[in-house]
Design an enzyme around this catalytic site. Structure first.
Site, mmCIF file in Angstrom:
data_model
loop_
_atom_site.group_PDB
_atom_site.id
_atom_site.type_symbol
_atom_site.label_atom_id
_atom_site.label_comp_id
_atom_site.label_asym_id
_atom_site.label_seq_id
_atom_site.Cartn_x
_atom_site.Cartn_y
_atom_site.Cartn_z
ATOM 1 N N CYS A 382 -3.291 -80.821 17.451
ATOM 2 C CA CYS A 382 -1.921 -80.614 17.906
ATOM 3 C C CYS A 382 -0.887 -81.195 16.935
ATOM 4 O O CYS A 382 -0.650 -80.604 15.895
ATOM 5 C CB CYS A 382 -1.755 -81.125 19.332
ATOM 6 S SG CYS A 382 -0.350 -80.364 20.147
ATOM 7 N N HIS A 508 -5.834 -78.256 22.188
ATOM 8 C CA HIS A 508 -6.605 -79.484 22.455
ATOM 9 C C HIS A 508 -8.011 -79.109 22.934
ATOM 10 O O HIS A 508 -8.266 -79.120 24.150
ATOM 11 C CB HIS A 508 -5.934 -80.303 23.557
ATOM 12 C CG HIS A 508 -4.602 -80.860 23.190
ATOM 13 N ND1 HIS A 508 -4.430 -82.138 22.728
ATOM 14 C CD2 HIS A 508 -3.370 -80.318 23.236
ATOM 15 C CE1 HIS A 508 -3.149 -82.365 22.504
ATOM 16 N NE2 HIS A 508 -2.480 -81.270 22.805
ATOM 17 N N GLU A 510 -10.568 -80.732 23.068
ATOM 18 C CA GLU A 510 -11.258 -81.835 23.761
ATOM 19 C C GLU A 510 -11.196 -81.701 25.283
ATOM 20 O O GLU A 510 -12.073 -82.193 25.988
ATOM 21 C CB GLU A 510 -10.663 -83.188 23.335
ATOM 22 C CG GLU A 510 -9.196 -83.416 23.675
ATOM 23 C CD GLU A 510 -8.235 -82.888 22.617
ATOM 24 O OE1 GLU A 510 -8.684 -82.110 21.747
ATOM 25 O OE2 GLU A 510 -7.041 -83.241 22.657
#
Ligand code: GLN
Length: 534
Positions: A382, A508, A510
């Site tokens: 990001c 993102h 994750e």
């Protein structure tokens, strides 16, 4: 009809109630039931989006664009399920709804009160999740600590829930701390007793108590807690500090927790097969090959600010058999020269973390330069992605004043700029580009090697973007845009014809990483970083 398990906390916060809730969910799911989990946050913010990660930890993003408490991340990882923003209820949301209804005239003639109007709204929000997901079991974790003024309306609501849904359908699990007195080496049970008394004072008798402590609870302490809590000793469970949070479901199950809860709310119980989970922990903890990763950010003193990234690395490490060893680099200290470039050069890989605002940005840019020039595996997430593009524009293309307008609104080269739809936004809450969006992956790229698919979905949370006016220039000077949004915004960058791992992503990844299904981007990054450890 759904069954409800309410998790409360005593003595202090930060005991890992979220992990215990998530673990309970995993165990009940392993029994064959469908399970979801709700986090109640008694603060007046509408969501976590406007809160500083430094104080509150990471803002977790859901598929549907909720900016939620990080516990939702634990739930998703343990339940291996994607939850909705509706799974995070706050005082702000409840009050907003009640006040809106009052203005609409929905309560016409009545005096609007905490009981019943606010508590009814709480119950209706909880029931809504149960109804919409048509789920067998709803876990409801009440944030904060029993006795907090903010938590009272929620505790009152769940007290009523038991009355309404029936005692066989609602149970209370209380998590509290037994501190260890270092002078005598004794676990003290009094704080647990007091927090149970506090619960009972407001009309809630817990059905099970989970005692958090540094060491295992001995039988004497268990007996004492049980006695004062009006429970049999087998209703008291011990969760000591562990090497990994993923072990919590196992140790609870070994103490008969699953069976006890199943009997309490009349579920069918069979012995659980937790083999897959056990294997995962085995792989997670039995590795000795360390891969050092420089984690560059500005909230590095509170690791919870980046918890999903840490977890994604752990999931990936377990898959490929390495142990990520994280070196936290405070970006401002790089800027000031307190941390030397060698730290970056000596690590096996570098992650430039997400973030907002000017502070530390130049430090991150410096790290990116060092990593790029030294061919270190580099992953930008990001803000990290955006700054990789800024660094490239400055140091490779030669636009020395290139910047993001978030950092320098006057820059002559706004390589990163506000998203067009953000220009008219005047409220900061819930207005970023949020949630799951498709990314088109260009074939023949590192991104394609990673995903193996032309369309992938990742979660987003940003206001700024690579300025499309600079795309031709960037691409003509050796940067490949290997991921695009549907409306033509750069989502992934890498280096053309490069053998090193250099990748930035606007999203993102994750947030979608799971223990048994790690994010492919993190896996590939770690794999490449591990190459230099041989
Ligand atoms: N501050 C940047 C933006 O708003 C990046 C946000 C982030 O890293 N999540 O676009």
């Amino acid at each position: 009809m759904a069954k409800y398990l309410v998790v409360t906390g005593g003595v202090l916060s930060g005991l890992g109630k979220g992990v215990i809730t998530a673990s309970t969910g995993l165990l009940l799911k392993s029994l064959g039931y469908s399970v979801t989990a709700i986090k109640v946050d008694p603060y007046v913010n509408v969501d976590a989006g406007t809160m500083n990660p430094y104080m509150h930890g990471e803002v977790f993003v859901t598929d549907d664009g909720g900016e939620t408490d990080l516990d939702i991340g634990h739930y998703e990882r343990f339940l291996n399920a994607s939850l909705s923003k509706k799974n995070n209820i706050t005082t702000g949301q409840i009050f907003m709804k009640v006040i809106e209804k009052e203005r609409m005239g929905a309560y016409l003639g009545q005096c609007v009160q905490i009981i019943p109007h606010v508590t009814d709204e709480v119950k209706s929000r909880i029931n809504e999740v149960a109804r919409e997901t048509n789920i067998d079991i709803v876990l409801v974790e009440i944030g904060g600590t029993v006795g907090d003024i903010e938590g009272l309306p929620f505790l009152e609501a769940v007290r009523q829930l038991r009355m309404e849904e029936g005692a066989d359908n609602v149970a209370f699990i209380h998590v509290a701390l037994a501190p260890l007195l270092s002078t005598t080496g004794e676990l003290k049970t009094k704080p647990v007793q007091h927090s149970v008394q506090e619960l009972r004072r407001i009309g809630i008798q817990p059905d099970a108590i989970i005692v958090r402590s540094i060491t295992w609870l001995d039988n004497e302490a268990r007996r004492k807690i049980a006695l004062y809590s009006n429970l049999p000793p087998p209703a008291v469970f011990s969760v000591p500090d562990l090497d990994t949070i993923y072990r919590v479901p196992l140790i609870l199950n070994e103490q008969g927790f699953t069976k006890y809860i199943a009997e309490r709310i009349k579920l069918k119980y069979t012995d659980l097969d937790l083999g897959e989970w056990r294997n995962y922990i085995e792989r997670l903890t039995n590795v000795d090959r360390e891969v050092s990763i420089a984690m560059v950010g500005k909230y590095t003193k509170l690791h919870d600010s980046y918890i999903s990234i840490i977890e994604a690395l752990n999931h990936s490490g377990a898959l490929i058999g390495v142990k990520p060893k994280l070196k936290w680099i405070e970006a401002t200290e790089i800027e000031e020269g307190v941390i030397k470039p060698e730290v970056i050069i000596e690590s096996n890989g570098v992650i430039v973390l997400p973030g907002f605002g000017r502070r530390g940005a130049e430090g991150k840019i410096k790290v990116i330069k060092i990593a790029r020039e030294n061919k270190k595996p580099l992953l930008g997430i990001c803000f990290g992605f955006q700054l990789m593009v800024v660094e490239y524009a400055r140091n490779v293309i030669g636009l020395s004043k290139a910047n993001s307008t978030e950092i320098d609104p006057q820059t002559p080269h706004p390589i990163v700029d506000l998203l067009p739809e953000q220009r008219t936004v005047d409220r900061l809450g819930g207005t970023m580009r949020l949630g799951l969006h498709p990314i088109k992956i260009a074939t023949g790229t590192l991104a394609y090697e990673i995903y193996g698919r032309e369309i992938v979905y990742e979660r987003h949370r940003h206001r700024y973007e690579v300025n499309t006016k600079y795309i031709d220039l960037l691409e003509s000077r050796g940067l490949t845009i290997s991921g695009w949004s549907i409306d033509g915004l750069p989502e992934i960058i890498e280096l053309k014809n490069s053998s090193s791992f250099y990748l930035g992503i606007q999203a993102h990844p994750e947030f979608r990483s799971r223990p048994l299904n790690p994010s492919p981007i993190y896996v590939k990054f770690l794999e490449r970083a591990a190459l230099s450890t041989r």
